[in-house]
Design a protein around this motif. Sequence first.
Motif, PDB file in Angstrom:
ATOM      1  N   GLU A 694      76.452 -12.787  65.446  1.00 51.71           N
ATOM      2  CA  GLU A 694      77.277 -11.605  64.998  1.00 51.71           C
ATOM      3  C   GLU A 694      78.195 -11.391  66.388  1.00 51.71           C
ATOM      4  O   GLU A 694      79.280 -11.245  66.380  1.00 51.71           O
ATOM      5  N   GLU A 695      77.344 -11.352  67.515  1.00 49.96           N
ATOM      6  CA  GLU A 695      78.111 -11.206  68.870  1.00 49.96           C
ATOM      7  C   GLU A 695      79.202 -12.190  69.354  1.00 49.96           C
ATOM      8  O   GLU A 695      80.171 -12.082  69.737  1.00 49.96           O
ATOM      9  N   ILE A 697      80.657 -14.359  67.226  1.00 50.77           N
ATOM     10  CA  ILE A 697      81.833 -14.142  66.279  1.00 50.77           C
ATOM     11  C   ILE A 697      82.684 -13.061  66.640  1.00 50.77           C
ATOM     12  O   ILE A 697      83.927 -13.037  66.631  1.00 50.77           O
ATOM     13  N   ASN A 698      82.249 -11.865  66.245  1.00 51.67           N
ATOM     14  CA  ASN A 698      82.920 -10.691  66.608  1.00 51.67           C
ATOM     15  C   ASN A 698      82.735  -9.912  67.850  1.00 51.67           C
ATOM     16  O   ASN A 698      83.546  -8.784  67.892  1.00 51.67           O
ATOM     17  N   SER A 767      78.423 -18.289  58.689  1.00 49.81           N
ATOM     18  CA  SER A 767      79.686 -17.796  58.638  1.00 49.81           C
ATOM     19  C   SER A 767      80.450 -17.523  57.511  1.00 49.81           C
ATOM     20  O   SER A 767      80.009 -18.187  56.489  1.00 49.81           O
ATOM     21  N   SER A 768      81.461 -16.555  57.371  1.00 50.00           N
ATOM     22  CA  SER A 768      82.111 -16.432  56.095  1.00 50.00           C
ATOM     23  C   SER A 768      82.761 -17.463  55.487  1.00 50.00           C
ATOM     24  O   SER A 768      83.506 -18.353  56.126  1.00 50.00           O
ATOM     25  N   ARG A 771      86.565 -18.483  55.870  1.00 51.24           N
ATOM     26  CA  ARG A 771      87.094 -19.073  57.017  1.00 51.24           C
ATOM     27  C   ARG A 771      87.379 -20.545  56.839  1.00 51.24           C
ATOM     28  O   ARG A 771      86.463 -21.121  56.124  1.00 51.24           O
ATOM     29  N   SER A 865      88.771 -11.736  69.307  1.00 50.03           N
ATOM     30  CA  SER A 865      87.295 -12.425  68.999  1.00 50.03           C
ATOM     31  C   SER A 865      87.593 -13.502  68.179  1.00 50.03           C
ATOM     32  O   SER A 865      88.827 -13.920  67.487  1.00 50.03           O
ATOM     33  N   ALA A 867      86.309 -13.846  65.256  1.00 50.50           N
ATOM     34  CA  ALA A 867      86.453 -13.257  63.945  1.00 50.50           C
ATOM     35  C   ALA A 867      88.043 -13.254  63.741  1.00 50.50           C
ATOM     36  O   ALA A 867      88.533 -13.534  62.748  1.00 50.50           O
ATOM     37  N   ASP A 868      88.795 -12.670  64.845  1.00 50.25           N
ATOM     38  CA  ASP A 868      90.121 -12.516  64.866  1.00 50.25           C
ATOM     39  C   ASP A 868      90.978 -13.783  64.642  1.00 50.25           C
ATOM     40  O   ASP A 868      91.764 -13.859  63.937  1.00 50.25           O
ATOM     41  N   ASP A 871      90.237 -15.449  60.885  1.00 50.30           N
ATOM     42  CA  ASP A 871      90.484 -14.951  59.824  1.00 50.30           C
ATOM     43  C   ASP A 871      91.507 -15.499  59.158  1.00 50.30           C
ATOM     44  O   ASP A 871      92.717 -15.814  59.957  1.00 50.30           O
TER      45      ASP A 871
END
Length: 938
Positions: A694-695, A697-698, A767-768, A771, A865, A867-868, A871
């Motif tokens: 979590e930390e 990636i985000n 991970s999602s 992606r 991040s 994640a950004d 995406d």
Amino acid sequence: MRLSWNEVRARAAKFAREHADDKDERSQSQRFWIDFFDIFGLDSRRVTTFEKRVQQLDATKRGFIDLYWPGTLIIEHKSAGRDLLSATKQALDYFDWLSEKERPRYVLVCDFQRFQLTDLADGREWKFHLSDLPRHVEAFAFILGAQPRFFRNQSKASIAASELMGKLHEALAESGYTGQDLERLLVRLLFCLFADDTGIFEPKDLLINLIEQHTSADGRDLGRVLNDLFDVLNTPEEQRQSTLDPELTAFPYINGGLFEGRIRTPSFNNAMRDMLLDACAFDWGEVSPAIFGSLFQSVMDAKARRAKGAHYTTEQSILKVIEPLFLDDLRAELDRVLARKDGGRQVALKAYHDKLASLTFFDPACGCGNFLVIAYRELRELERKLLKETLAGTLISGSGVSAAAFSRVNVDQFFGIEYEEFPARIAETAMWMADHLANLLLSADLGELFARIPLTKSAKIVQGDALDTDWAEVLSPERCSYVLGNPPFIGAKFQSEYQRAQVRRVAGLGGSGGTLDYVAAWFIRAAAFVQRGGGKGRIGFVSTNSITQGEQVAQLWPILFGRHAMEIAFAHRTFAWSSEARGMAHVHVVIIGLAARGHEPADKRLFAYADLKGEPSESRHRAISPYLFDAGGLANPHVVVAEAGRPINGARQLVCGSKPIDGGHLIFSSGERATLVSAEPQAASFLRPFVGAEEFINGGQRYILALQNAAPQELRAMPKVRERLERVREFRAASPSKPTKALAATPMLYHLNVLPERPFLAIPQVSSERRQYIPIGWIEPPTIPSDKLRILADASLWEFGVLTSAMHMAWTSFIGGRLKSDFQYGIGINYNNFPWPKADEVQMRRVEGLAQTVLDERAKHTLASLADLYDPDTMPPALRAAHAKLDAAVDRLYRPTTFPSDRARAEHLLGLYEASLGALPLNALKTKTRRKRATETV
């Protein structure tokens, strides 16, 4: 000549590379679209027009469609980065300005990098980036003159009916009328509502008239009247009392056991009576009997559904099972028989009818009978078509011959097992309803009312636990034609002790029994059942996609392929579950069809989904892998990837991060850290950044106490830290797990201690799936990784480049496990078994250079991040382009020709894995990664 989809995908990949840098609408758009249509082998100038002039009917506005294909497609194109929402609005304006004849079915808006295609006929929509075009190119099947295959879904009327009965059920339950009586009441009411609108009760509206005219408005006597009605429906006309109220004598004798036994009289109020009248006013003749599974779902709470693994299936999804299982073949066979013009046509028609009447269908997890209902409906429809031809359209009314003499397909050809009584009774009732609807259709064809009332035959639905029941006592395996259904979905970690014991017994894996989902036991039982019957039966089940990914594949499929000699006859790759019932469960599923070896079809059918919520495209293969792709290129189509204890190709060891098992007492937020340091400044040196997936990636900050090397005097000087350690000790001591209890003696140690002293490469465990790439990258000490990260010490740019490539992502997507639909990166499957490419020094340096470019592009966005950055909607174009170049370089290490899709990459990698198996030491695939308690320095 029409191109194959493999050729189209390859052309799409080339197109995406060649136009990756296009940006300007004015100078580049026309060449862009000419090349786009060339992907499909179509000269766009033959069918399309650039800058088509259009205007409103009142001529107050006019404009130019960027590209127009009359009756088929509008394309509105913008420069890179422009607003596609306004482009869509503009395209729809142009659509409105066209005449009815000119209006297209599809609208496509694009800014070179982003595509948004809309099917105006059914509202489906595809959104993707240029680099993803090869994966989504089948959305443009209409360019080749093809259309995706559609499966019918239940009508909105059925959904509304389900909601009406669900509300009444809830109202009665809230008033205290619960349990078996409520369930039996609901089933009886369902049948009566249906009978009132479909000719079982004559004249029509007997039920609604009884309630409206012969019960009080406050509902106080409604329960008594309903019980009287149920008694009448269970009593033959000649045995009824002569003094019976005339409004009850009009109802027919039903029999069949549906109205046997008196239930506790329900107490209605005005609101409940109105609910039942609303249900009576509904036209139940438009309702599919298969909807009653959704009704049952709507009155079960979410917790109960999870415990039972209950997921009720729409007609659309059921057809995805039964059509390739048997219906397509039966339809094709009937068409061949009807096409015959020789003297043997009547003999062939009779033989076909004999076949329909001899088929048997068994659902060993039947729930409310949705699969059996739809299968029966379709079988009766085939018989109806046959009879219309056999009788040559002549009416039998007045001939003295009953229509019943012609229909030979009946509900007693259908069998099921259901754990609970309520859905089992719904299943029986729904089958009678389906039978009556089929009889009405046949009546219209034959000119005589055909109703099987009173009921004399029924589907055999046995109440019991399917894994503890001898299926042969329900239906002889020699008689069984098809085993089908939707077994319960309960993951290995969520099973009760009893359920785990059942799976262990059925699978016979020994030891801990593996990590099989509950649904796997149904596949094994069904395979044994078919084998016991001589191998002539076929199997078609809906399942969670977990049995086709990750560690379960190597546990389940050798049993099916080896012990029970099964082959995959057809399969649907992962798609999103669809249900419109209240509280539906959101899951991703596959469909697997099995046949005994020697009885399987020559062509295996595979349905794939470019859009998980869309419709599939079909391909045919010599063999299908348990990973659900073409296995025709494998020497052994049954090859599975077993969890390996170490890398099979000599790669560097990948390990899990630290796992404290501390109840959260060693972990701190930034504020909590500041509070502790303020009180005990000496604790600062022991508080290290703690990063999980979590930390990583985000973003975000956590800290953990790292006391592995703390001296006793240092611990004595920190009483607040010692308080934390005491809580850890208490937490571990209270655990039911023996290994965790043992850790209580050393609360300053983690269960797994990974304390890096040098930079390390981190791969998130989860991970999602949205992606295109799992975000991986370097982390530096003093940061401690959690067990939600996989750690590669001393990793090079070469390793980073290969692991972040499309090849490794394809392996992860198709072979690795999933958590729901997200990627779940496992060391034993994803990493240790991955076939690394062979490369010389020059090739390695090229990959390293392109890998560095990816990192350089990331570094340009210091505030973003991972994640950004990853995406799909916000990924910077330059980063996407850098990855594309790296992908191409890694691809060429595996073969010189382009891979048209990730599936093709995975198929190639599985072939390499298969080839490597002969060179592996025996213990390479048997020993799992050892988890160490001792401190590891990486």
